[in-house]
Design a protein around this motif. Structure first.
Motif, PDB file in Angstrom:
ATOM      1  N   ASP C  97       0.757  -1.128  -0.019  1.00 38.08           N
ATOM      2  CA  ASP C  97       0.099   0.092   0.084  1.00 38.08           C
ATOM      3  C   ASP C  97       0.699   1.169  -0.090  1.00 38.08           C
ATOM      4  O   ASP C  97       0.182   2.364  -0.025  1.00 38.08           O
ATOM      5  CB  ASP C  97      -0.942  -0.026   1.284  1.00 38.08           C
ATOM      6  N   PRO C  99       2.109   3.255  -2.035  1.00 37.13           N
ATOM      7  CA  PRO C  99       1.664   4.555  -2.819  1.00 37.13           C
ATOM      8  C   PRO C  99       0.720   5.217  -2.321  1.00 37.13           C
ATOM      9  O   PRO C  99       0.472   6.276  -2.567  1.00 37.13           O
ATOM     10  CB  PRO C  99       1.529   3.688  -4.116  1.00 37.13           C
ATOM     11  N   ILE C 100      -0.176   4.532  -1.381  1.00 37.74           N
ATOM     12  CA  ILE C 100      -1.473   5.080  -1.092  1.00 37.74           C
ATOM     13  C   ILE C 100      -1.703   5.293   0.367  1.00 37.74           C
ATOM     14  O   ILE C 100      -2.552   5.807   1.187  1.00 37.74           O
ATOM     15  CB  ILE C 100      -2.750   4.398  -1.397  1.00 37.74           C
ATOM     16  N   PHE C 209      -4.320  11.769   3.091  1.00 37.47           N
ATOM     17  CA  PHE C 209      -4.221  11.779   1.724  1.00 37.47           C
ATOM     18  C   PHE C 209      -3.848  13.342   1.581  1.00 37.47           C
ATOM     19  O   PHE C 209      -3.876  13.764   0.327  1.00 37.47           O
ATOM     20  CB  PHE C 209      -5.430  11.342   0.772  1.00 37.47           C
ATOM     21  N   ARG C 212       2.026  14.085   0.768  1.00 40.77           N
ATOM     22  CA  ARG C 212       3.017  12.982   1.122  1.00 40.77           C
ATOM     23  C   ARG C 212       3.967  13.919   2.223  1.00 40.77           C
ATOM     24  O   ARG C 212       4.250  15.037   2.015  1.00 40.77           O
ATOM     25  CB  ARG C 212       3.577  12.662  -0.151  1.00 40.77           C
TER      26      ARG C 212
END
Ligand code: SF4
Ligand code: SF4
Ligand code: SF4
Ligand code: SF4
Ligand code: FES
Lengths: 176, 338, 568
Positions: C97, C99-100, C209, C212
């Motif tokens: 996971d 990347p998210i 979200f 980053r």
């Protein structure tokens, strides 16, 4: 002196140094005429020019045109999960990704995805780093804009159906 | 009164003729160079791109002219004028045919029929170096200055061999009037008497016009654009024009001195013809031959790489000059002995 | 004292320490997931395995106490193999996971896998699937698949706030972290589990979200939410604060902060910010520039006699702002009416962090001289308003409209106010100075215990550029051997450093705001004073010279940790 040609066939040939030129060669003139005749003959050889706006060059799959976002054919949504790795790896800081939550399985999607085509250097690193095969280099090389604002491509210009990018996607699988 | 009018008319026609010719040359050179490199060259403006020169002229006239802040404004403006002036002045004594007869009047196909035309040409062509040197100096730019210095050194070096190679021609033809020299070749061209002289002249002419392989004054890789680095707009155009005009002059001179001017070798087609008809034929033949030489100019440009500066000087002083002297000596001896 | 040897280094350490703690003392970090210095030792992750001489098997460093003469190896072949095995084991059912996953970039699992992991996977079977996106309460979302069952979160509730709210059910690879049936995670300190979770299983609903981690700039600051003054990082991207996380300070907040404090950034980003100074023209407030606003304020103040003006400082403003305000009031305006409002919420206090006093600097404001002198305080000011004693009320960084009466009383006087956001007092103002919020200025707060702590510029005002920030810092790197990102060095993200005005990601709004001490200096100088402070540190220097409690303090001394005032 021995020279090995690139195709592997060995060929022996004397390299003429200044010291061992004969009189005729020292006069230069015959050699010059030889050269002139070569260029002259070249005039009648076939031409390689594409008459650009009328005839367009179709790049091979390995060509790196402007990066685009892949829209999955089955689901109809972009594959990108807005992880921002492309933005991180981009040496030119061309990419901006703003993520948001979606109901879809992928949880995360790019609310905003912008590539500044004035910054992009077509290196293809974004494509290489993407964990989702969501950004790929297209074959598009005609980019025209008249202002800085216009040069920032948003999702409207970036989203491209996977079916249109078949060549590149296959190429990427092959090279993996 | 009338003769002045005719002279003015002739001058205008001459200038227009040469202007058009050099404009066409830019197009031809670009096309030929493209063909040599398997390209197409300009082919968009008009049929086959024939109107390209017009477009270029319009463009260059409307371009902004920039004079560097620290340049000498007067000389900076004067330099291209000198170059162009010299290039055009040379035509004045160049006959391109015998004569037209209109209304019983004889009109010689030369602007100024002077009996020292040969010396006049030599004198003027050495003036050309002023334009180049001044442009380089007045720009106040090191590249321009270096280009100008190279140009003057090169032109002075090659002028010697140029002049000496012509002495042979003068000896053979027995005259320093250009139309006389041409007429003396009605049967046999000078190139057959003076092959060495011909080659020396040809090489020197290449050097004098700053064409490849002797284009060191504007050697792009080292000097940006040499003496005209700081020129733009029509002033740059003037240098460009001067270069092409010089090529035309040089080709015409080669034709006149060595290739029999308007004559075909060994046959005389003009005797007995209507003088007007023969004059027109003569002009066509003369320019036809010159065009071949121009083509040679272009072919050489796209064939031979540029010389190094020391090679250039060595060729000039150690090869061409002694050879030219020897040529004069041998020709003289043969002349005396026969 | 026990003499032990770790990786060839021999040291004497206190008895009773674990190997892991002893190693940390000499700068050797042993990777670990479940160990947390504030929590009891669980010993369930096995990441901290080390080799100890004369022990038959590898031992977990977090639970093994040091014994005199112990010889420990943390980098031996055996240990490396063990770490690889542990990581491979954890990753069997850990989703791909990253990347998210919000944790990526500061994830212990990610970093350890990168540093110590085997580098490939032998696992081909389907991973175990568990609930994702489980809302645990108002502020937290749980992803059970990512949980590595370290039980840090469970222990936090059990031990730190003594309010058990989470537990595990099932066993083996079916284990699930969950709340008790029908319960929600709603403890006022609940969001701390997001920080201590070594992976991205617990995420913040608010921050989820948003950005980053590596794209944000982390700036040290102090939470303005209550008189405790918890140390925090402000995480900024594109000139917007996106989240606030606690910064370790064992003297103040240890590793924690409350949930309320995490949202104190909202007013900074909010739409009702005052972005330019304003003056009243024909009954309407219109935006203007600083020159005119200062001029207007000065002309209003010029006409009043001493004691016809009431001055109100603020417990929200810094020591520097308050100090200069009272100096201005006493030496330039020559008024005795100086006070500030207290915002105390009785009962909303516990014995952990949260204080009833909801302002960060009431003690500081009091100490530097914003205080009522027998009978010239806030009540007398209101009384004075009633008797029309005042011509002007000067308010700094606070809303004095506590009730409708004061609201209408303000009609009778000229009001000059410093404000960050629109409020009732601003509605009545004749001059509004756009004030820098706590994230837009430098200065110091004094917490209820008397600890002076520094706040820094995190959000750039209009006249600031990134390079002008208070100290140059390196882009964050992982501390050698550990999974911990050194957040203090994570500062200035790449985006922050290299953005130009043509990049949308670097053209976040810059407000035309100024710290209050600067504004006061301008007004005072217009009225004939000669204040010459170039920065807030100049003001603080004067405070340390004139106020007894601040003697000997300086920005350098305060540093990141803060410093106590002299109480005697
Ligand atoms: S790397 Fe791929 S998935 Fe990640 S943000 Fe870029 S395009 Fe989207
Ligand atoms: S191709 Fe290279 S420069 Fe362009 S967006 Fe991708 S990573 Fe950036
Ligand atoms: S918890 Fe860490 S390792 Fe797991 S998905 Fe998130 S970032 Fe990756
Ligand atoms: S949610 Fe996080 S802190 Fe809690 S047990 Fe799982 S990994 Fe540990
Ligand atoms: S840290 Fe020691 S077992 Fe988890």
């Amino acid at each position: 002196m021995t020279q090995t040609k690139i195709d592997g066939r060995a060929k022996t040939r004397e390299i003429k140094r200044k010291a061992n030129l004969n009189l005729l060669e020292r006069l230069y003139l015959p050699e010059i005429f030889k050269g002139l005749s070569i260029t002259f003959r070249q005039i009648f050889k076939p031409k390689f020019t594409f008459e650009y706006p009328d005839v367009k060059w179709q790049p091979p799959a390995s060509f790196r045109g402007r990066p685009v976002l892949v829209v999955d054919d089955e689901t109809g949504v972009e594959r990108c999960v807005a992880c921002g790795l492309c933005a991180r790896v981009c040496p030119a800081l061309a990419i901006e990704v703003v993520a948001d939550e979606t109901e879809l399985d992928k949880e995360r999607y790019p609310k905003k995805f912008e590539i500044n085509m004035l910054r992009c250097i077509y290196c293809g690193l974004c494509e290489e780093v993407c964990p989702e095969e969501a950004i790929v280099m297209s074959k598009e090389y005609e980019l025209v804009f008249t202002s800085r604002e216009e040069a920032i491509f948003g999702k409207d210009k970036l989203l491209t159906p996977a079916s249109k990018l078949k060549d590149r996607l296959e190429f990427l699988r092959k090279m993996r | 009164m009338e003769s002045i009018l005719i002279a003015i008319l002739k001058a205008i026609i001459f200038i227009l003729l040469f202007l058009t010719f050099s404009a066409v040359l830019t197009y031809v050179e670009r096309r030929i160079s493209a063909f040599i490199q398997d390209r197409l060259g300009p082919n968009r403006v008009g049929p086959f791109g024939l109107f390209q020169p017009i477009a270029d002229v319009v463009k260059i006239i409307f371009k902004e002219e920039i004079i560097p802040a620290n340049a000498d404004r007067t000389l900076h403006t004067l330099a291209p004028i000198i170059s162009l002036f010299v290039a055009y002045s040379v035509f004045a004594v160049l006959p391109i045919g015998e004569k037209l007869v209109i209304d019983g009047k004889e009109i010689k196909l030369v602007l100024a029929d002077v009996n020292v035309g040969f010396l006049y040409i030599l004198a003027l062509s050495s003036l050309g170096v002023y334009g180049v040197t001044l442009s380089g100096w007045s720009s106040n730019n090191k590249y321009s200055l270096l280009g100008a210095l190279r140009a003057s050194a090169q032109m002075i070096s090659y002028e010697l061999s140029l002049g000496l190679s012509l002495v042979g021609v003068v000896l053979v033809s027995g005259s320093i009037q250009i139309d006389e020299i041409i007429r003396s070749q009605a049967n046999v061209w000078n190139i057959f008497y003076q092959p060495v002289g011909f080659i020396i002249f040809l090489v020197s002419v290449f050097a004098e016009t700053n064409r490849l392989p002797f284009d060191l004054p504007e050697a792009e890789p080292e000097l940006v654009a040499g003496y005209h680095t700081e020129y733009s707009g029509m002033k740059f155009g003037a240098f460009y024009l001067a270069e092409y005009t010089n090529i035309i002059t040089a080709s015409l001179l080669v034709t006149a001195f060595f290739l029999g001017g308007w004559y075909f070798p060994f046959v005389d087609i003009y005797s007995g013809l209507n003088p007007n008809l023969s004059a027109i034929l003569q002009v066509i033949v003369f320019f036809g031959k010159a065009s071949l030489i121009i083509f040679l100019f272009m072919l050489v440009r796209w064939t031979l790489p540029r010389f190094r500066y020391d090679q250039l000087m060595r060729l000039g002083w150690q090869v061409l000059l002694p050879l030219a002297l020897l040529n004069v000596l041998v020709t003289g001896l043969v002349k005396i002995l026969l | 004292m026990a003499k032990i040897t770790i990786d060839g280094k021999t040291v004497e350490v206190k008895d009773g320490l674990t190997i892991l703690q002893a190693a940390q003392e000499i700068g050797i970090d042993i990777p670990h997931f479940c160990y947390h210095p504030a929590l009891s030792i669980a010993g369930n992750c096995r990441m901290c395995l080390v080799e100890v001489e004369k022990m038959p098997k590898l031992a977990i460093a977090c639970a093994t106490r040091v014994i005199d003469g112990m010889v420990v190896y943390t980098q031996s072949e055996k240990v490396k193999k063990a770490r690889q095995a542990v990581l491979e084991f954890i990753l069997i059912n850990h989703p791909l996971d990253c990347p998210i996953c919000d944790e990526a970039g500061e994830c212990k699992l990610q970093n350890y896998t990168y540093i110590y992991g085997p580098g490939h996977s032998r696992f081909e079977e389907e991973k175990a699937h568990k609930p994702k996106r489980v809302p645990l309460g108002p502020n937290i979302v749980l992803d059970v698949e990512r949980c590595i069952m370290c039980s840090r979160c469970v222990r936090f509730f059990d031990e730190i706030v003594k309010d058990p709210q989470l537990t595990f059910t099932q066993r083996g690879d079916r284990v699930v972290l969950t709340t008790f049936p029908g319960k929600r995670v709603d403890n006022p300190y609940s969001m701390n589990i997001i920080d201590i979770c070594p992976v991205g299983a617990l995420t913040s609903k608010d921050f989820r979200f948003k950005e980053r981690t590596w794209n944000m700039t982390a700036v040290e600051s102090v939470c303005p939410g209550c008189a405790r003054g918890c140390n925090v990082y402000l995480w900024v991207r594109n000139n917007q604060i996106l989240r606030i996380t606690p910064r370790v300070n064992l003297e103040v907040n240890r590793y924690w902060m409350c949930d309320y404090g995490r949202f104190t950034y909202k007013p900074v980003n909010s739409d009702d910010r005052i972005k330019n100074p304003m003056i009243k023209v024909n009954g309407e407030l219109v935006e203007t520039d600083w020159e005119i606003a200062v001029e207007t304020a000065a002309s209003i103040l010029k006409s009043v006699k001493p004691d016809e003006v009431a001055v109100l400082g603020s417990a929200y403003a810094t020591n520097e702002d308050n100090y200069l305000l009272q100096k201005f009031a006493k030496s330039v305006l020559k008024t005795k009416y100086v006070d500030f409002l207290r915002h105390v919420k009785d009962g909303d206090e516990d014995n952990f962090l949260i204080r009833a006093d909801k302002t960060p600097n009431s003690y500081g404001a009091y100490l530097v001289g914003v205080r009522s002198n027998n009978g010239f305080g806030f009540n007398e000011i209101v009384e004075g308003l009633r008797t029309k004693k005042f011509k002007v009320v000067y308010v700094m960084d606070d809303d004095i409209v506590l009730n409708d009466e004061i609201y209408s009383l303000l009609d009778e006087v000229k009001v000059i106010v410093h404000a960050t956001n629109k409020n009732k007092t601003v509605e009545k103002a004749d001059v509004v100075f756009a004030s820098a919020s706590f994230a837009e200025k430098e200065g110091t707060f004094t917490n209820f215990e008397g600890r002076v702590q520094k706040i820094n510029i995190a959000v750039l005002p209009k006249d600031y550029e990134p390079w002008m920030l208070y100290k140059p810092r390196k882009f964050g790197e992982v501390k050698p051997n550990t999974g911990e990102i050194n957040k203090a060095n994570l500062a200035l993200s790449r985006l922050f450093k290299f953005g130009t005005q043509f990049d949308r990601w670097a053209s976040g709004e810059r407000r035309n705001v100024k710290p209050s001490w600067w504004v006061i200096m301008q007004v005072a100088n217009k009225l004939g004073a000669k204040f010459t402070y170039a920065s807030s540190s100049d003001v603080f220097k004067e405070i340390s010279e004139t106020i007894r409690e601040f003697k000997g303090l300086s920005y350098d001394l305060i540093g990141d940790e803060g410093a106590m005032i002299n109480k005697n």
